[in-house]
Motif scaffolding. Structure first.
Motif, PDB file in Angstrom:
ATOM      1  N   LEU A  56       0.825  -1.212   0.000  1.00  0.00           N
ATOM      2  CA  LEU A  56       0.000   0.000   0.000  1.00  0.00           C
ATOM      3  C   LEU A  56       0.857   1.259   0.000  1.00  0.00           C
ATOM      4  CD1 LEU A  56      -2.785  -1.023   2.559  1.00  0.00           C
ATOM      5  CD2 LEU A  56      -2.950  -0.956   0.071  1.00  0.00           C
ATOM      6  N   GLN A  57       1.964   1.219   0.749  1.00  0.00           N
ATOM      7  CA  GLN A  57       2.860   2.375   0.772  1.00  0.00           C
ATOM      8  C   GLN A  57       3.498   2.591  -0.591  1.00  0.00           C
ATOM      9  OE1 GLN A  57       3.312   4.404   3.536  1.00  0.00           O
ATOM     10  NE2 GLN A  57       4.347   5.732   2.059  1.00  0.00           N
ATOM     11  N   GLY A  58       3.842   1.492  -1.285  1.00  0.00           N
ATOM     12  CA  GLY A  58       4.397   1.616  -2.629  1.00  0.00           C
ATOM     13  C   GLY A  58       3.406   2.214  -3.609  1.00  0.00           C
ATOM     14  N   ILE A  59       2.117   1.810  -3.501  1.00  0.00           N
ATOM     15  CA  ILE A  59       1.081   2.376  -4.371  1.00  0.00           C
ATOM     16  C   ILE A  59       0.921   3.868  -4.120  1.00  0.00           C
ATOM     17  CG2 ILE A  59      -1.383   2.323  -4.917  1.00  0.00           C
ATOM     18  CD1 ILE A  59      -1.343  -0.663  -4.280  1.00  0.00           C
ATOM     19  N   ILE A  60       0.919   4.249  -2.852  1.00  0.00           N
ATOM     20  CA  ILE A  60       0.782   5.666  -2.508  1.00  0.00           C
ATOM     21  C   ILE A  60       1.976   6.467  -3.019  1.00  0.00           C
ATOM     22  CG2 ILE A  60       0.698   7.291  -0.575  1.00  0.00           C
ATOM     23  CD1 ILE A  60      -0.884   5.195   0.968  1.00  0.00           C
ATOM     24  N   ASP A  61       3.179   5.905  -2.895  1.00  0.00           N
ATOM     25  CA  ASP A  61       4.372   6.608  -3.383  1.00  0.00           C
ATOM     26  C   ASP A  61       4.316   6.807  -4.897  1.00  0.00           C
ATOM     27  OD1 ASP A  61       5.346   6.746  -0.823  1.00  0.00           O
ATOM     28  OD2 ASP A  61       6.587   4.942  -1.007  1.00  0.00           O
ATOM     29  N   ARG A  62       3.809   5.811  -5.627  1.00  0.00           N
ATOM     30  CA  ARG A  62       3.689   5.953  -7.082  1.00  0.00           C
ATOM     31  C   ARG A  62       2.675   7.018  -7.455  1.00  0.00           C
ATOM     32  NH1 ARG A  62       4.304   0.234 -10.313  1.00  0.00           N
ATOM     33  NH2 ARG A  62       6.327  -0.361  -9.433  1.00  0.00           N
ATOM     34  N   ILE A  63       1.550   7.041  -6.741  1.00  0.00           N
ATOM     35  CA  ILE A  63       0.542   8.075  -7.008  1.00  0.00           C
ATOM     36  C   ILE A  63       1.118   9.461  -6.726  1.00  0.00           C
ATOM     37  CG2 ILE A  63      -1.704   8.968  -6.301  1.00  0.00           C
ATOM     38  CD1 ILE A  63      -2.553   6.099  -5.743  1.00  0.00           C
ATOM     39  N   LYS A  64       1.854   9.587  -5.633  1.00  0.00           N
ATOM     40  CA  LYS A  64       2.463  10.874  -5.302  1.00  0.00           C
ATOM     41  C   LYS A  64       3.478  11.299  -6.344  1.00  0.00           C
ATOM     42  CE  LYS A  64       3.760  11.526  -1.057  1.00  0.00           C
ATOM     43  NZ  LYS A  64       4.373  11.264   0.267  1.00  0.00           N
ATOM     44  N   SER A  65       4.245  10.319  -6.864  1.00  0.00           N
ATOM     45  CA  SER A  65       5.236  10.654  -7.889  1.00  0.00           C
ATOM     46  C   SER A  65       4.558  11.106  -9.181  1.00  0.00           C
ATOM     47  CB  SER A  65       6.139   9.444  -8.162  1.00  0.00           C
ATOM     48  OG  SER A  65       5.382   8.360  -8.695  1.00  0.00           O
ATOM     49  N   ILE A  66       3.399  10.513  -9.520  1.00  0.00           N
ATOM     50  CA  ILE A  66       2.665  10.928 -10.728  1.00  0.00           C
ATOM     51  C   ILE A  66       2.189  12.368 -10.601  1.00  0.00           C
ATOM     52  CG2 ILE A  66       0.562  10.548 -12.082  1.00  0.00           C
ATOM     53  CD1 ILE A  66       0.869   7.551 -11.471  1.00  0.00           C
ATOM     54  N   PHE A  67       1.631  12.699  -9.441  1.00  0.00           N
ATOM     55  CA  PHE A  67       1.142  14.067  -9.244  1.00  0.00           C
ATOM     56  C   PHE A  67       2.298  15.066  -9.156  1.00  0.00           C
ATOM     57  CE2 PHE A  67      -2.748  11.875  -7.836  1.00  0.00           C
ATOM     58  CZ  PHE A  67      -3.687  12.636  -8.498  1.00  0.00           C
ATOM     59  N   SER A  68       3.422  14.645  -8.599  1.00  0.00           N
ATOM     60  CA  SER A  68       4.553  15.567  -8.504  1.00  0.00           C
ATOM     61  C   SER A  68       5.144  15.850  -9.877  1.00  0.00           C
ATOM     62  CB  SER A  68       5.629  14.979  -7.582  1.00  0.00           C
ATOM     63  OG  SER A  68       6.121  13.758  -8.087  1.00  0.00           O
ATOM     64  N   VAL A  69       5.185  14.824 -10.758  1.00  0.00           N
ATOM     65  CA  VAL A  69       5.685  15.024 -12.114  1.00  0.00           C
ATOM     66  C   VAL A  69       4.766  15.926 -12.901  1.00  0.00           C
ATOM     67  CG1 VAL A  69       6.133  13.856 -14.298  1.00  0.00           C
ATOM     68  CG2 VAL A  69       6.983  12.857 -12.178  1.00  0.00           C
ATOM     69  N   SER A  70       3.450  15.719 -12.759  1.00  0.00           N
ATOM     70  CA  SER A  70       2.491  16.547 -13.488  1.00  0.00           C
ATOM     71  C   SER A  70       2.535  18.003 -13.007  1.00  0.00           C
ATOM     72  CB  SER A  70       1.078  15.989 -13.315  1.00  0.00           C
ATOM     73  OG  SER A  70       0.724  15.973 -11.953  1.00  0.00           O
ATOM     74  N   SER A  71       2.746  18.203 -11.701  1.00  0.00           N
ATOM     75  CA  SER A  71       2.817  19.581 -11.189  1.00  0.00           C
ATOM     76  C   SER A  71       4.083  20.280 -11.635  1.00  0.00           C
ATOM     77  CB  SER A  71       2.745  19.561  -9.658  1.00  0.00           C
ATOM     78  OG  SER A  71       3.840  18.839  -9.114  1.00  0.00           O
ATOM     79  N   ASN A  72       5.202  19.511 -11.787  1.00  0.00           N
ATOM     80  CA  ASN A  72       6.451  20.120 -12.249  1.00  0.00           C
ATOM     81  C   ASN A  72       6.344  20.533 -13.720  1.00  0.00           C
ATOM     82  OD1 ASN A  72       7.678  19.788  -9.756  1.00  0.00           O
ATOM     83  ND2 ASN A  72       8.502  17.768 -10.283  1.00  0.00           N
ATOM     84  N   ASN A  73       5.575  19.756 -14.496  1.00  0.00           N
ATOM     85  CA  ASN A  73       5.405  20.104 -15.899  1.00  0.00           C
ATOM     86  C   ASN A  73       4.471  21.310 -16.052  1.00  0.00           C
ATOM     87  OD1 ASN A  73       7.042  17.992 -16.621  1.00  0.00           O
ATOM     88  ND2 ASN A  73       5.346  16.534 -16.882  1.00  0.00           N
TER      89      ASN A  73
END
Length: 268
Positions: A251-268
């Motif tokens: 579950l922690q890995g899934i949450i980390d992946r979701i956070k990384s997706i949103f962080s990449v989209s916000s940086n773009n």
């Protein structure tokens, strides 16, 4: 009468130089109560841990490097730290503290049982018996069956819902206690058991109950509960309790992946 000239007072030319030297020496002197390097108590503790690890390695038949001899006999801090590092690798995964803790347990009064020497085993055994009694008591009810379990939490209600949750929690508790008893026995065998692990075990029991319920509910909601049996729900609750730390990592890995997706989209 001839006038006598007063003798001139000599001016100290080296005053500034003397003051600077005194200031430098004062700066290099440590304040009162503070000594350079490690204290004698720390040196004694390092040597005590070296002796503990050396005796443990010899009693377990581990290979000891002969280059340790001059390092252990030395009073130099660098040599003692190097010897500590070498012995720590030789006895891994055990540590000096875990070895000392098990040594105290083994040297305790021989008249005491293992439950009094190691309270964590006693508490886990009591919990296992409690979960087993609750499991048997809940399974005797006619409201705990395949149909009621397949409904899940949302489609069930009343006493039937309560008994089914108690039933699944009891199975999850048996799974997590089974895992912890196995972990404690391995800790005693490998000399890795630590006294503060009791706090971690309490958190893991709660986590096991939650993960068992979550896992069984995911299955009951799949395909609207069709083609499911009480065996499937019970096994998944048991697996959820036994592997609660693994489910938490997933579950922690899934949450980390979701956070990384949103962080990449916000940086773009």
């Amino acid at each position: 009468m001839p006038t006598s000239n007063p003798t001139p007072t000599p001016t100290p030319k080296a005053t500034s130089k003397t003051t600077a030297t005194t200031t430098t020496e004062t700066a290099n002197v440590p304040p009162k109560g503070i000594s350079k390097g490690v204290s004698d108590a720390t040196m004694i503790r390092i040597k005590s841990e070296l002796e503990t690890m050396l005796m443990f390695a010899m009693s377990r038949g581990k290979v000891i490097n002969t280059e340790l001899n001059p390092l252990i006999e030395s009073n130099n801090l660098d040599d003692l730290i190097n010897a500590h590092n070498i012995l720590s690798k030789n006895i891994a995964p055990a540590t000096p503290r875990s070895i000392a803790y098990l040594k105290v347990l083994s040297q305790d009064d021989d008249t005491k049982s293992i439950f009094k020497r190691l309270p964590i085993i006693r508490n886990l055994v009591i919990l296992a018996i409690l979960f087993l009694v609750v499991f048997i008591g809940a399974s005797l009810s006619d409201q705990v069956n395949t149909d009621s379990l397949s409904k899940g939490v949302l489609s069930n209600s009343g006493l039937s819902l309560l008994l089914n949750i108690v039933f699944l929690c009891a199975i999850s508790g048996l799974g997590v206690v089974f895992y912890l008893l196995k972990n404690v026995s391995e800790g005693v065998e490998k000399s890795t058991l630590m006294p503060e692990q009791a706090i971690y075990y309490i958190a893991l029991i709660v986590l096991g109950l939650i993960s068992g319920l979550i896992l069984s509910e995911i299955v009951s909601s799949y395909n609207e509960g069709k083609d499911l049996s009480i065996f499937n729900n019970a096994v998944l609750a048991l697996i959820g309790g036994f592997s609660s730390d693994a489910i938490f990592s997933i579950l922690q890995g899934i949450i980390d992946r979701i956070k990384s997706i949103f962080s990449v989209s916000s940086n773009n």
